[in-house]
Scaffold this motif. Structure first.
Motif, short mmCIF file in Angstrom:
data_model
loop_
_atom_site.label_atom_id
_atom_site.label_comp_id
_atom_site.label_asym_id
_atom_site.label_seq_id
_atom_site.Cartn_x
_atom_site.Cartn_y
_atom_site.Cartn_z
N GLN A 1 -14.93 0.46 5.92
CA GLN A 1 -14.82 0.32 4.46
C GLN A 1 -13.39 0.53 4.01
OE1 GLN A 1 -17.76 3.38 3.55
NE2 GLN A 1 -18.86 1.89 2.31
N MET A 2 -12.74 1.55 4.54
CA MET A 2 -11.37 1.86 4.17
C MET A 2 -10.45 0.71 4.56
SD MET A 2 -9.07 3.87 2.87
CE MET A 2 -9.78 5.49 2.69
N TYR A 3 -10.58 0.22 5.79
CA TYR A 3 -9.73 -0.87 6.25
C TYR A 3 -9.91 -2.12 5.39
CZ TYR A 3 -7.61 -4.52 8.97
OH TYR A 3 -6.85 -5.58 9.34
N ASP A 4 -11.17 -2.48 5.11
CA ASP A 4 -11.43 -3.67 4.30
C ASP A 4 -10.82 -3.55 2.90
OD1 ASP A 4 -12.76 -4.93 6.36
OD2 ASP A 4 -14.76 -4.44 5.59
N ALA A 5 -10.95 -2.38 2.30
CA ALA A 5 -10.40 -2.18 0.96
C ALA A 5 -8.87 -2.19 0.98
CB ALA A 5 -10.91 -0.87 0.36
N LEU A 6 -8.26 -1.55 1.99
CA LEU A 6 -6.80 -1.57 2.10
C LEU A 6 -6.28 -2.98 2.33
CD1 LEU A 6 -6.26 1.62 4.28
CD2 LEU A 6 -5.54 1.32 1.90
N ARG A 7 -6.97 -3.72 3.19
CA ARG A 7 -6.57 -5.10 3.48
C ARG A 7 -6.65 -5.96 2.22
NH1 ARG A 7 -9.72 -9.21 5.38
NH2 ARG A 7 -11.38 -7.69 5.62
N SER A 8 -7.72 -5.80 1.47
CA SER A 8 -7.90 -6.55 0.23
C SER A 8 -6.79 -6.20 -0.77
CB SER A 8 -9.27 -6.24 -0.35
OG SER A 8 -9.45 -6.89 -1.58
N HIS A 9 -6.48 -4.92 -0.88
CA HIS A 9 -5.43 -4.45 -1.78
C HIS A 9 -4.07 -5.02 -1.34
CE1 HIS A 9 -3.74 -1.85 -4.80
NE2 HIS A 9 -3.06 -1.12 -3.93
N ALA A 10 -3.82 -5.05 -0.05
CA ALA A 10 -2.56 -5.60 0.48
C ALA A 10 -2.45 -7.10 0.19
CB ALA A 10 -2.44 -5.33 1.98
N HIS A 11 -3.56 -7.81 0.31
CA HIS A 11 -3.55 -9.25 -0.02
C HIS A 11 -3.18 -9.46 -1.49
CE1 HIS A 11 -4.88 -11.25 3.61
NE2 HIS A 11 -5.85 -10.37 3.76
N ARG A 12 -3.78 -8.66 -2.38
CA ARG A 12 -3.46 -8.79 -3.80
C ARG A 12 -1.98 -8.47 -4.06
NH1 ARG A 12 -8.31 -6.36 -4.40
NH2 ARG A 12 -7.41 -4.31 -4.81
N ARG A 13 -1.49 -7.42 -3.44
CA ARG A 13 -0.09 -7.03 -3.63
C ARG A 13 0.83 -8.16 -3.15
NH1 ARG A 13 1.91 -1.65 -3.46
NH2 ARG A 13 0.17 -1.36 -4.90
N ALA A 14 0.52 -8.77 -2.03
CA ALA A 14 1.34 -9.87 -1.51
C ALA A 14 1.35 -11.04 -2.49
CB ALA A 14 0.83 -10.31 -0.14
N ARG A 15 0.18 -11.39 -3.01
CA ARG A 15 0.10 -12.51 -3.97
C ARG A 15 0.90 -12.19 -5.24
NH1 ARG A 15 -5.13 -12.66 -1.90
NH2 ARG A 15 -5.99 -11.57 -3.69
N GLU A 16 0.86 -10.92 -5.67
CA GLU A 16 1.65 -10.52 -6.85
C GLU A 16 3.14 -10.72 -6.61
OE1 GLU A 16 0.57 -6.43 -7.43
OE2 GLU A 16 -1.42 -6.95 -8.23
N ARG A 17 3.56 -10.64 -5.36
CA ARG A 17 4.97 -10.80 -5.00
C ARG A 17 5.30 -12.23 -4.59
NH1 ARG A 17 6.00 -5.11 -1.79
NH2 ARG A 17 5.49 -3.81 -3.58
N GLY A 18 4.36 -13.14 -4.79
CA GLY A 18 4.61 -14.54 -4.52
C GLY A 18 4.44 -14.95 -3.07
N LEU A 19 3.81 -14.09 -2.27
CA LEU A 19 3.56 -14.40 -0.88
C LEU A 19 2.12 -14.89 -0.73
CD1 LEU A 19 5.19 -11.20 0.66
CD2 LEU A 19 6.20 -13.48 0.52
N SER A 20 1.88 -15.70 0.28
CA SER A 20 0.52 -16.20 0.47
C SER A 20 -0.37 -15.17 1.16
CB SER A 20 0.53 -17.51 1.27
OG SER A 20 1.11 -17.29 2.54
N ASP A 21 0.24 -14.27 1.90
CA ASP A 21 -0.53 -13.29 2.67
C ASP A 21 0.35 -12.09 2.98
OD1 ASP A 21 -1.86 -11.98 4.99
OD2 ASP A 21 -3.18 -13.74 4.86
N VAL B 1 -16.23 7.76 3.01
CA VAL B 1 -15.75 6.38 3.19
C VAL B 1 -15.55 6.14 4.68
CG1 VAL B 1 -13.92 4.75 2.63
CG2 VAL B 1 -14.57 6.50 0.96
N SER B 2 -16.25 5.15 5.21
CA SER B 2 -16.13 4.84 6.64
C SER B 2 -14.80 4.14 6.94
CB SER B 2 -17.29 3.96 7.09
OG SER B 2 -17.15 2.65 6.56
N VAL B 3 -14.42 4.15 8.20
CA VAL B 3 -13.19 3.46 8.61
C VAL B 3 -13.25 1.97 8.27
CG1 VAL B 3 -11.77 2.80 10.60
CG2 VAL B 3 -12.57 5.16 10.35
#
Length: 64
Positions: free
Chosen positions: A12-32, A8-10
């Protein structure tokens, strides 16, 4: 910086982590995740601290 996983390249890892963090934020009612930067740290610890099998499961659901 390097990825903790050989196949896994850096970017790829960053993009996936960022995407996961965005989803987690939305689950908690945050926009970002920028509204609560600790979310990104939480996601990084969760994913990078996983064993290889847990990472493979996560990666399968979070590739872009």
């Amino acid at each position: 910086m390097r990825s903790p996983f050989v196949d896994v390249s850096v970017p790829q890892m960053y993009d996936a982590l960022r995407s996961h963090a965005h989803r987690r934020a939305r689950e908690r009612g945050l926009s970002d995740y920028y509204d609560d930067k600790s979310i990104f740290v939480e996601v990084c610890r969760e994913v990078i601290g996983s064993d290889r099998a847990a990472f493979e499961t996560w990666w399968a659901h979070n590739q872009l």
